[in-house]
Design a protein around this motif. Sequence first.
Motif, PDB file in Angstrom:
ATOM      1  N   LEU A   1      -3.490  -0.258  -6.313  1.00 28.12           N
ATOM      2  CA  LEU A   1      -2.618  -0.027  -5.157  1.00 28.12           C
ATOM      3  C   LEU A   1      -3.354   0.907  -4.216  1.00 28.12           C
ATOM      4  O   LEU A   1      -3.521   2.098  -4.510  1.00 28.12           O
ATOM      5  CB  LEU A   1      -1.294   0.576  -5.612  1.00 28.12           C
ATOM      6  CG  LEU A   1      -0.140   0.625  -4.597  1.00 28.12           C
ATOM      7  CD1 LEU A   1       0.242  -0.786  -4.148  1.00 28.12           C
ATOM      8  CD2 LEU A   1       1.065   1.322  -5.202  1.00 28.12           C
ATOM      9  N   ARG A   2      -3.795   0.386  -3.103  1.00 33.88           N
ATOM     10  CA  ARG A   2      -4.604   1.177  -2.195  1.00 33.88           C
ATOM     11  C   ARG A   2      -3.740   2.133  -1.388  1.00 33.88           C
ATOM     12  O   ARG A   2      -2.542   1.907  -1.192  1.00 33.88           O
ATOM     13  CB  ARG A   2      -5.429   0.270  -1.274  1.00 33.88           C
ATOM     14  CG  ARG A   2      -6.346  -0.673  -2.032  1.00 33.88           C
ATOM     15  CD  ARG A   2      -7.341  -1.341  -1.139  1.00 33.88           C
ATOM     16  NE  ARG A   2      -8.343  -0.373  -0.680  1.00 33.88           N
ATOM     17  CZ  ARG A   2      -9.311  -0.675   0.185  1.00 33.88           C
ATOM     18  NH1 ARG A   2      -9.387  -1.883   0.702  1.00 33.88           N
ATOM     19  NH2 ARG A   2     -10.177   0.254   0.550  1.00 33.88           N
ATOM     20  N   THR A   3      -4.342   3.208  -0.913  1.00 35.24           N
ATOM     21  CA  THR A   3      -3.628   4.224  -0.145  1.00 35.24           C
ATOM     22  C   THR A   3      -4.520   4.706   0.993  1.00 35.24           C
ATOM     23  O   THR A   3      -5.737   4.513   0.973  1.00 35.24           O
ATOM     24  CB  THR A   3      -3.272   5.451  -1.008  1.00 35.24           C
ATOM     25  OG1 THR A   3      -4.443   6.259  -1.201  1.00 35.24           O
ATOM     26  CG2 THR A   3      -2.726   5.059  -2.370  1.00 35.24           C
ATOM     27  N   ASN A   4      -3.908   5.331   1.981  1.00 39.49           N
ATOM     28  CA  ASN A   4      -4.704   6.118   2.909  1.00 39.49           C
ATOM     29  C   ASN A   4      -4.710   7.570   2.418  1.00 39.49           C
ATOM     30  O   ASN A   4      -4.168   7.880   1.358  1.00 39.49           O
ATOM     31  CB  ASN A   4      -4.206   5.994   4.351  1.00 39.49           C
ATOM     32  CG  ASN A   4      -2.738   6.341   4.522  1.00 39.49           C
ATOM     33  OD1 ASN A   4      -2.184   7.138   3.762  1.00 39.49           O
ATOM     34  ND2 ASN A   4      -2.109   5.753   5.518  1.00 39.49           N
TER      35      ASN A   4
ATOM     36  N   GLU B   1     -10.582   3.553  -3.392  1.00 40.09           N
ATOM     37  CA  GLU B   1      -9.365   2.861  -2.962  1.00 40.09           C
ATOM     38  C   GLU B   1      -8.691   3.478  -1.730  1.00 40.09           C
ATOM     39  O   GLU B   1      -7.629   3.003  -1.320  1.00 40.09           O
ATOM     40  CB  GLU B   1      -8.359   2.806  -4.114  1.00 40.09           C
ATOM     41  CG  GLU B   1      -8.834   2.014  -5.322  1.00 40.09           C
ATOM     42  CD  GLU B   1      -8.958   0.521  -5.041  1.00 40.09           C
ATOM     43  OE1 GLU B   1      -8.291   0.030  -4.102  1.00 40.09           O
ATOM     44  OE2 GLU B   1      -9.725  -0.154  -5.741  1.00 40.09           O
ATOM     45  N   PHE B   2      -9.251   4.501  -1.130  1.00 36.55           N
ATOM     46  CA  PHE B   2      -8.713   4.992   0.140  1.00 36.55           C
ATOM     47  C   PHE B   2      -9.145   4.042   1.252  1.00 36.55           C
ATOM     48  O   PHE B   2     -10.322   3.679   1.352  1.00 36.55           O
ATOM     49  CB  PHE B   2      -9.227   6.390   0.472  1.00 36.55           C
ATOM     50  CG  PHE B   2      -8.582   7.506  -0.305  1.00 36.55           C
ATOM     51  CD1 PHE B   2      -7.205   7.650  -0.343  1.00 36.55           C
ATOM     52  CD2 PHE B   2      -9.366   8.441  -0.986  1.00 36.55           C
ATOM     53  CE1 PHE B   2      -6.611   8.686  -1.049  1.00 36.55           C
ATOM     54  CE2 PHE B   2      -8.774   9.485  -1.693  1.00 36.55           C
ATOM     55  CZ  PHE B   2      -7.391   9.608  -1.728  1.00 36.55           C
TER      56      PHE B   2
ATOM     57  N   THR C   1       0.856  -1.188   0.000  1.00 35.96           N
ATOM     58  CA  THR C   1       0.000   0.000   0.000  1.00 35.96           C
ATOM     59  C   THR C   1       0.889   1.233   0.000  1.00 35.96           C
ATOM     60  O   THR C   1       1.975   1.230   0.578  1.00 35.96           O
ATOM     61  CB  THR C   1      -0.922   0.042   1.243  1.00 35.96           C
ATOM     62  OG1 THR C   1      -0.138  -0.109   2.429  1.00 35.96           O
ATOM     63  CG2 THR C   1      -1.982  -1.042   1.190  1.00 35.96           C
ATOM     64  N   LEU C   2       0.415   2.265  -0.657  1.00 36.47           N
ATOM     65  CA  LEU C   2       1.117   3.548  -0.713  1.00 36.47           C
ATOM     66  C   LEU C   2       0.564   4.451   0.374  1.00 36.47           C
ATOM     67  O   LEU C   2      -0.649   4.446   0.636  1.00 36.47           O
ATOM     68  CB  LEU C   2       0.903   4.191  -2.083  1.00 36.47           C
ATOM     69  CG  LEU C   2       1.602   5.518  -2.371  1.00 36.47           C
ATOM     70  CD1 LEU C   2       3.080   5.279  -2.643  1.00 36.47           C
ATOM     71  CD2 LEU C   2       0.950   6.218  -3.572  1.00 36.47           C
ATOM     72  N   THR C   3       1.419   5.241   1.007  1.00 35.11           N
ATOM     73  CA  THR C   3       0.903   6.190   1.992  1.00 35.11           C
ATOM     74  C   THR C   3       0.235   7.372   1.282  1.00 35.11           C
ATOM     75  O   THR C   3       0.536   7.664   0.131  1.00 35.11           O
ATOM     76  CB  THR C   3       2.014   6.731   2.913  1.00 35.11           C
ATOM     77  OG1 THR C   3       2.762   7.728   2.220  1.00 35.11           O
ATOM     78  CG2 THR C   3       2.931   5.628   3.402  1.00 35.11           C
TER      79      THR C   3
END
Length: 356
Positions: free
Chosen positions: A201-204, A234-235, A162-164
């Motif tokens: 690619l999920r992120t916060n 996707e967040f 996961t990407l920040t």
Amino acid sequence: MLPDDIIEDARRGEVGYEDALRLLDANPFDLFSLANDIRYDAVGDTVSYVVNRNIYLTNRCIGNCGFCAFQQNEGHILSRDEVLHEVKLANDACAVEVCVQGGYNPDIKLDYYLDIFEAISSEYPGMTIHGLSPMEVFYSAGQAGMPVEEAMMLLKESGLGTLTGTSAEILEDRVRNIICPKKLSTSQWVETIMAAHGIGLRTNATIMYGHVESIKERLEHIFLIRGIQEQTGEFTEFIPMPFMPYNNRIGESMMERGQYMTGGIEDLQLFAISRIILNNHIDNIQAPWVKLGTKLAQVALFSGANDLGGTLMEDHITTASGGSNGEYTPASELEWIIRESGRIPKRRNAIYEECR
């Protein structure tokens, strides 16, 4: 009492900008109560946390962000073996996630990240890599002369889980030109996040508030996040982070004017309005104990938040900016805080799956 029409809009996830302003002008405890009710409807009484460890690949950065006290002109870049040692420490502590981060450093190329992530994935296949920021990916893609989408795909294939959603700060260019003029623009941040979401690619998502921005700009930031979520879904979570004013240029300027960090009521209002604006869009609102302290983070659980973040194991960035809440809180203490609040602890991973 809050107007019935705004309450109805809030429960449907359709609060607009003017409604949000009216809510912020209302009695704060009425606002907290509404956010708490909406939190319960969305996620029940479960409060989550993640056992994780921060790994700082470098403390060198060519940025000139006025809020940063972490970067150095001369510093280190971790080798692959040094990174794997940090991951081993995380694994030995039963962590399920390493948060790999650094800065934009001209001596770090995309291949370095790919090599590091491949090594972690090979040696510790059960460890989630939550890492990098949109700024780091945007910068390394530019160095490599390739589209952000291509760099993102390579990072995912190498093991990035996961990407920040950091480097967002406030997603308004007026603010960014003051606090982080060398960072990517609002539109570039959005494009980079959309590229990540586009390949699964999920992120916060984050907001760093309490410096030079207006209330209007805070709200516009949150509504922008909601707009992206409506398109991608996707967040995983939204994380409000109060600005730490110590040991940095922006903070020193504020304190000279008699302006310090945000107060507790203002913090809780932002958690509450975030829950209300993002209702039916992003289920998870994190109250980061390292920024708020464990006691205010506990109160945030009654103002819309449902997650306490991670055990962290070394948050050097916050402590460098004067954070006094420590760098590590063990899982047992986070669970005690949750139970003492009358809630049910849930150990999770980066995408909010339960871990046992």
